[in-house]
Design an enzyme around this catalytic site. Structure first.
Site, PDB file in Angstrom:
ATOM      1  CG  LEU A  35      37.018 -38.152 -14.695  1.00  0.00           C
ATOM      2  CD1 LEU A  35      37.781 -39.476 -14.776  1.00  0.00           C
ATOM      3  CD2 LEU A  35      35.845 -38.286 -13.736  1.00  0.00           C
ATOM      4  CE  LYS A  41      47.515 -24.733 -14.028  1.00  0.00           C
ATOM      5  NZ  LYS A  41      46.947 -23.394 -14.120  1.00  0.00           N
ATOM      6  CD  GLU A  96      27.144 -36.194  -2.841  1.00  0.00           C
ATOM      7  OE1 GLU A  96      26.979 -35.568  -3.895  1.00  0.00           O
ATOM      8  OE2 GLU A  96      28.251 -36.547  -2.407  1.00  0.00           O
ATOM      9  CG  HIS A 126      31.668 -26.254   0.212  1.00  0.00           C
ATOM     10  ND1 HIS A 126      31.647 -26.263   1.583  1.00  0.00           N
ATOM     11  CD2 HIS A 126      31.323 -27.494  -0.175  1.00  0.00           C
ATOM     12  CE1 HIS A 126      31.309 -27.475   1.999  1.00  0.00           C
ATOM     13  NE2 HIS A 126      31.099 -28.238   0.940  1.00  0.00           N
ATOM     14  NE  ARG A 138      27.338 -27.665  -1.619  1.00  0.00           N
ATOM     15  CZ  ARG A 138      28.120 -28.412  -2.392  1.00  0.00           C
ATOM     16  NH1 ARG A 138      28.499 -27.979  -3.582  1.00  0.00           N
ATOM     17  NH2 ARG A 138      28.496 -29.597  -2.008  1.00  0.00           N
ATOM     18  CG  HIS A 180      32.904 -26.358  -4.198  1.00  0.00           C
ATOM     19  ND1 HIS A 180      34.026 -27.008  -3.764  1.00  0.00           N
ATOM     20  CD2 HIS A 180      31.954 -27.314  -4.398  1.00  0.00           C
ATOM     21  CE1 HIS A 180      33.787 -28.312  -3.701  1.00  0.00           C
ATOM     22  NE2 HIS A 180      32.540 -28.525  -4.095  1.00  0.00           N
ATOM     23  NE  ARG A 188      29.129 -28.827  -8.580  1.00  0.00           N
ATOM     24  CZ  ARG A 188      29.835 -29.661  -7.806  1.00  0.00           C
ATOM     25  NH1 ARG A 188      30.314 -30.780  -8.293  1.00  0.00           N
ATOM     26  NH2 ARG A 188      30.088 -29.371  -6.559  1.00  0.00           N
ATOM     27  CG  LEU A 244      33.858 -36.194 -10.335  1.00  0.00           C
ATOM     28  CD1 LEU A 244      34.074 -37.160  -9.176  1.00  0.00           C
ATOM     29  CD2 LEU A 244      35.200 -35.775 -10.911  1.00  0.00           C
TER      30      LEU A 244
HETATM   31  C1  LIG Z   1      37.306 -30.357  -2.855  1.00  0.00           C
HETATM   32  C2  LIG Z   1      36.442 -30.736  -4.019  1.00  0.00           C
HETATM   33  C3  LIG Z   1      35.530 -31.777  -3.926  1.00  0.00           C
HETATM   34  C4  LIG Z   1      34.731 -32.137  -5.015  1.00  0.00           C
HETATM   35  N1  LIG Z   1      33.883 -33.206  -4.916  1.00  0.00           N
HETATM   36  C5  LIG Z   1      33.182 -33.604  -6.015  1.00  0.00           C
HETATM   37  C6  LIG Z   1      32.388 -34.786  -5.991  1.00  0.00           C
HETATM   38  O1  LIG Z   1      32.319 -35.490  -4.979  1.00  0.00           O
HETATM   39  N2  LIG Z   1      31.709 -35.133  -7.118  1.00  0.00           N
HETATM   40  C7  LIG Z   1      31.758 -34.390  -8.270  1.00  0.00           C
HETATM   41  O2  LIG Z   1      31.118 -34.753  -9.271  1.00  0.00           O
HETATM   42  N3  LIG Z   1      32.516 -33.284  -8.319  1.00  0.00           N
HETATM   43  C8  LIG Z   1      33.232 -32.883  -7.233  1.00  0.00           C
HETATM   44  N4  LIG Z   1      34.012 -31.761  -7.313  1.00  0.00           N
HETATM   45  C9  LIG Z   1      34.132 -31.092  -8.612  1.00  0.00           C
HETATM   46  C10 LIG Z   1      35.016 -31.924  -9.538  1.00  0.00           C
HETATM   47  O3  LIG Z   1      36.099 -32.443  -8.796  1.00  0.00           O
HETATM   48  C11 LIG Z   1      35.560 -31.115 -10.699  1.00  0.00           C
HETATM   49  O4  LIG Z   1      34.553 -30.385 -11.312  1.00  0.00           O
HETATM   50  C12 LIG Z   1      36.192 -32.035 -11.758  1.00  0.00           C
HETATM   51  O5  LIG Z   1      37.158 -32.844 -11.142  1.00  0.00           O
HETATM   52  C13 LIG Z   1      36.821 -31.237 -12.875  1.00  0.00           C
HETATM   53  O6  LIG Z   1      37.580 -32.114 -13.668  1.00  0.00           O
HETATM   54  P1  LIG Z   1      38.414 -31.536 -14.890  1.00  0.00           P
HETATM   55  O7  LIG Z   1      39.118 -32.691 -15.494  1.00  0.00           O
HETATM   56  O8  LIG Z   1      37.567 -30.695 -15.714  1.00  0.00           O
HETATM   57  O9  LIG Z   1      39.480 -30.545 -14.183  1.00  0.00           O
HETATM   58  P2  LIG Z   1      40.634 -30.833 -13.129  1.00  0.00           P
HETATM   59  O10 LIG Z   1      40.495 -32.141 -12.474  1.00  0.00           O
HETATM   60  O11 LIG Z   1      40.732 -29.622 -12.267  1.00  0.00           O
HETATM   61  O12 LIG Z   1      41.935 -30.918 -14.043  1.00  0.00           O
HETATM   62  C14 LIG Z   1      42.417 -29.790 -14.741  1.00  0.00           C
HETATM   63  C15 LIG Z   1      43.754 -30.168 -15.343  1.00  0.00           C
HETATM   64  O13 LIG Z   1      44.182 -29.150 -16.245  1.00  0.00           O
HETATM   65  C16 LIG Z   1      45.550 -28.841 -15.989  1.00  0.00           C
HETATM   66  N5  LIG Z   1      45.784 -27.480 -16.478  1.00  0.00           N
HETATM   67  C17 LIG Z   1      45.083 -26.353 -16.208  1.00  0.00           C
HETATM   68  N6  LIG Z   1      45.602 -25.316 -16.899  1.00  0.00           N
HETATM   69  C18 LIG Z   1      46.647 -25.797 -17.627  1.00  0.00           C
HETATM   70  C19 LIG Z   1      47.585 -25.220 -18.507  1.00  0.00           C
HETATM   71  N7  LIG Z   1      47.586 -23.914 -18.813  1.00  0.00           N
HETATM   72  N8  LIG Z   1      48.526 -26.011 -19.063  1.00  0.00           N
HETATM   73  C20 LIG Z   1      48.595 -27.340 -18.764  1.00  0.00           C
HETATM   74  N9  LIG Z   1      47.726 -27.937 -17.914  1.00  0.00           N
HETATM   75  C21 LIG Z   1      46.767 -27.175 -17.354  1.00  0.00           C
HETATM   76  C22 LIG Z   1      45.674 -29.021 -14.495  1.00  0.00           C
HETATM   77  O14 LIG Z   1      47.019 -29.113 -14.106  1.00  0.00           O
HETATM   78  C23 LIG Z   1      44.875 -30.313 -14.316  1.00  0.00           C
HETATM   79  O15 LIG Z   1      45.651 -31.420 -14.694  1.00  0.00           O
HETATM   80  C24 LIG Z   1      34.817 -31.404  -6.224  1.00  0.00           C
HETATM   81  C25 LIG Z   1      35.726 -30.354  -6.328  1.00  0.00           C
HETATM   82  C26 LIG Z   1      36.541 -30.017  -5.251  1.00  0.00           C
HETATM   83  C27 LIG Z   1      37.514 -28.898  -5.402  1.00  0.00           C
END
Ligand SMILES: Cc1cc2nc3c(=O)[nH]c(=O)nc-3n(C[C@H](O)[C@H](O)[C@H](O)COP(=O)(O)OP(=O)(O)OC[C@H]3O[C@@H](n4cnc5c(N)ncnc54)[C@H](O)[C@@H]3O)c2cc1C
Length: 540
Positions: free
Chosen positions: A12, A32, A113, A241, A293, A354, A389, A395
């Site tokens: 995101l 990646k 929540e 978690h 938690r 988590h 957190r 998100l």
């Molecule tokens: C099971 C689960 C449930 C969750 N539920 C919630 C929720 O309900 N509400 C909430 O707010 N948060 C929730 N979270 C936390 C939240 O999902 C994450 O903190 C958030 O999505 C992180 O977004 P991001 O874009 O920073 O990273 P990510 O969505 O993890 O994306 C990282 C990106 O970087 C890419 N990447 C990494 N390293 C490299 C590299 N070396 N080269 C190229 N690409 C790379 C990956 O492939 C990926 O595309 C949850 C997390 C999990 C695991």
């Protein structure tokens, strides 16, 4: 290849930055694995935002500060919360199918929540992340100004000082000129030159044996920024978690906390001998299974370590099959696939890493210590999460900081980019024993789980530190001498991140939020962040 902006990561955070920039800038997204592989697509619950007049910014800020155990940056928290409505409206404009409630002020259903004093979580059933990411994916795939590089793994940032380039910035700091990226399929390394580089690489849950995170969460951006000289903060605060499915064929399957909310009990498994079948939470906290938690995760960890168990049981089989089918259809079906009938038997569970609360130090515009380099999302540390957190704030942070970083990037003047030397392709030999890399992955994740997990002691942390330094030597040798692979790159990053977690934990002489040390069980009166830098350990 030259772009105005290169964004590493398609979660995101990455997609938000890209879409806010694409009207005026040529953007590359490097990811990646497949575009939607990442934690964002896995998010279930939803996004916290102030969307109803019965709620207020002050209350959302207060809830966040309370969860953060004194370590949140209040100004950053206020800014993010105050921007929450705008961020959600943007997602609605993009077409995200949030669950509707015609009686609600904004027309969307809000849930509540743990830790939130109000209903303020907007969601798309129980698969919010997937709904958001699917919607944004369509936009980035069709935008003429966005180039996608899926299955391309970023290796390292290209910094001006390493090229002998004079800094173009008044304070003469090294600035970022882009990065080296490996095409995973061909193994070829490409050079991406960019005016601005954004790290949106997510968290680092894979540093632990048990995690709810996807395979992409290997802390790559945090490690790359560290190697480029950025400060990294609060890495000791890893959110665990309490209930992740324990099964040899189930990787990272989360068992929602709602199971405990609906009466699920934590009990000791048959391997506990004469104590088998005993409920243990009451001995740890009067709120038993409904304690917060981190308290539940610590209690499970305590029982597992004390009794030498690999898992404990979560039992909801006293509820009727009809009730379980109605409330937990996904969990019921997934467990059944693995041979566990939750209507008749308990679920084996372990706590699991988590969320990475710390990360690359940024301001509220996503700017890091290095000009030309931004960090957004779970890889960054803005100060919003403090020592723990608050659910569904992550998100929100991706959205608000994604937009803020894009706006700041648009204000930067365009500069001529220097010629950047191609990657040194002389390392053409394949590793003599690829299996060593797999063994090292396993060893690292196992000792991080055992020594740097939920309950820490100085002795265990020092033991981990020693093993990290041995692993680091071995991996550096592989990196220098053999052809690189994604596994090796990720392992190299995980070892750097492990070292940052251990060093941060060792320098905190108290227990606070998610960091619990048996040697320092008390909380100090003054809350200070842990900030590590390569040149000096700026600590508390
Ligand atoms: C099971 C689960 C449930 C969750 N539920 C919630 C929720 O309900 N509400 C909430 O707010 N948060 C929730 N979270 C936390 C939240 O999902 C994450 O903190 C958030 O999505 C992180 O977004 P991001 O874009 O920073 O990273 P990510 O969505 O993890 O994306 C990282 C990106 O970087 C890419 N990447 C990494 N390293 C490299 C590299 N070396 N080269 C190229 N690409 C790379 C990956 O492939 C990926 O595309 C949850 C997390 C999990 C695991």
């Amino acid at each position: 290849m030259k772009f105005d902006v290169v964004i590493v990561g398609s979660g995101l955070a990455g997609l938000s930055v890209a879409l806010h920039l694409a009207a005026t800038r040529k953007v590359a997204i490097v990811s990646k694995r497949a575009l939607l592989d990442g934690a964002s697509s896995w998010a279930q619950g939803g996004i916290a935002a102030v969307l109803d007049s019965s709620d207020s910014h002050a209350q959302h800020v207060a809830d966040t500060l309370e969860a953060g155990a004194g370590l949140c940056d209040e100004a950053a928290t206020r800014h993010i919360v105050e921007s929450s409505r705008g961020a959600i409206e943007w997602l609605i404009e993009q077409g995200v199918p949030f669950t509707r409630d015609e009686g609600a002020e904004l027309g969307f259903h809000l849930t509540r929540e743990g830790g939130h004093s109000q209903r303020r979580i907007i969601h798309a059933l129980d698969a919010t992340g997937h709904a958001v990411q699917k919607t944004l994916e369509q936009k980035v795939r069709t935008h003429p100004n966005i180039s996608l590089f899926e299955r391309h793994c970023a290796i390292d940032l290209i910094m001006s000082d390493k090229l002998g380039e004079k800094s173009r910035h008044p304070r003469a700091q090294p600035h970022c000129l882009g990065l080296y990226v490996q095409d995973v399929a061909s193994g070829k390394v490409l050079t991406f030159a960019a005016q601005q580089t954004v790290l949106a690489t997510g968290g680092a849950g894979k540093v632990y044996l048990y995690t709810t995170n996807p395979d992409t969460s290997t802390g790559d951006g945090i490690a790359m920024a560290w190697r480029a000289g950025c400060r990294i903060a609060n890495m000791e605060f890893i959110q665990f978690h309490p209930t992740c499915l324990y099964h040899p064929y189930a990787k990272s399957f989360l068992i929602t906390e709602a199971i405990r909310g609906e009466g699920g009990l934590l009990i000791l498994p048959p391997e506990a001998g004469s104590a088998a079948g005993q409920r243990f939470m009451l001995a740890h906290d009067e709120r038993a299974e409904l304690a917060p938690r981190d308290v539940v995760a610590r209690a499970i960890d305590f029982e597992m370590k004390k009794r030498g168990l690999d898992y404990v049981h979560l039992d909801i089989s006293h509820k009727s099959p009809a009730f379980l089918q109605e409330h937990f259809p996904t969990i019921l079906a997934r467990c059944l696939e693995l041979g566990i009938d939750i209507t008749r038997e308990p679920i084996p569970i372990v706590p699991a890493a988590h969320y990475t609360c710390g990360g690359i130090v940024t301001d509220i515009l996503g700017r890091t210590d290095r000009p030309g380099l931004y960090a957004v999302g779970e890889a960054a540390c803005t100060g919003l999460h403090g020592a723990n957190r608050l659910a569904s704030n992550s998100l929100l942070e991706c959205l608000v900081l994604g937009q803020a970083a894009a706006q700041d990037i648009q204000k930067q003047p365009q500069q001529a980019l220097p010629d950047i030397p191609a990657w040194d392709e002389s390392r053409v030999t394949n590793a003599d024993e690829e299996v060593v890399i797999a063994h090292n992955w396993d060893e690292l994740r196992r000792f991080m789980w055992n020594y740097v997990g939920i309950v820490r002691t100085t002795k265990r942390l020092e033991r981990a530190q020693h093993r990290i330094s041995l692993l680091k030597e071995e991996i550096d040798e592989y990196y220098r001498n053999f052809r690189i692979t994604r596994d090796l790159l990720e392992l190299r990053n995980l070892v750097d991140v492990a070292s940052l977690i251990v060093n941060s934990a060792l320098s905190r002489h108290e227990s606070r939020g998610l960091h619990f040390s048996r040697d320092y069980p008390d909380t100090l009166p003054k809350a200070l962040p842990t900030v590590l830098s390569r040149t000096r350990r700026e600590s508390r």
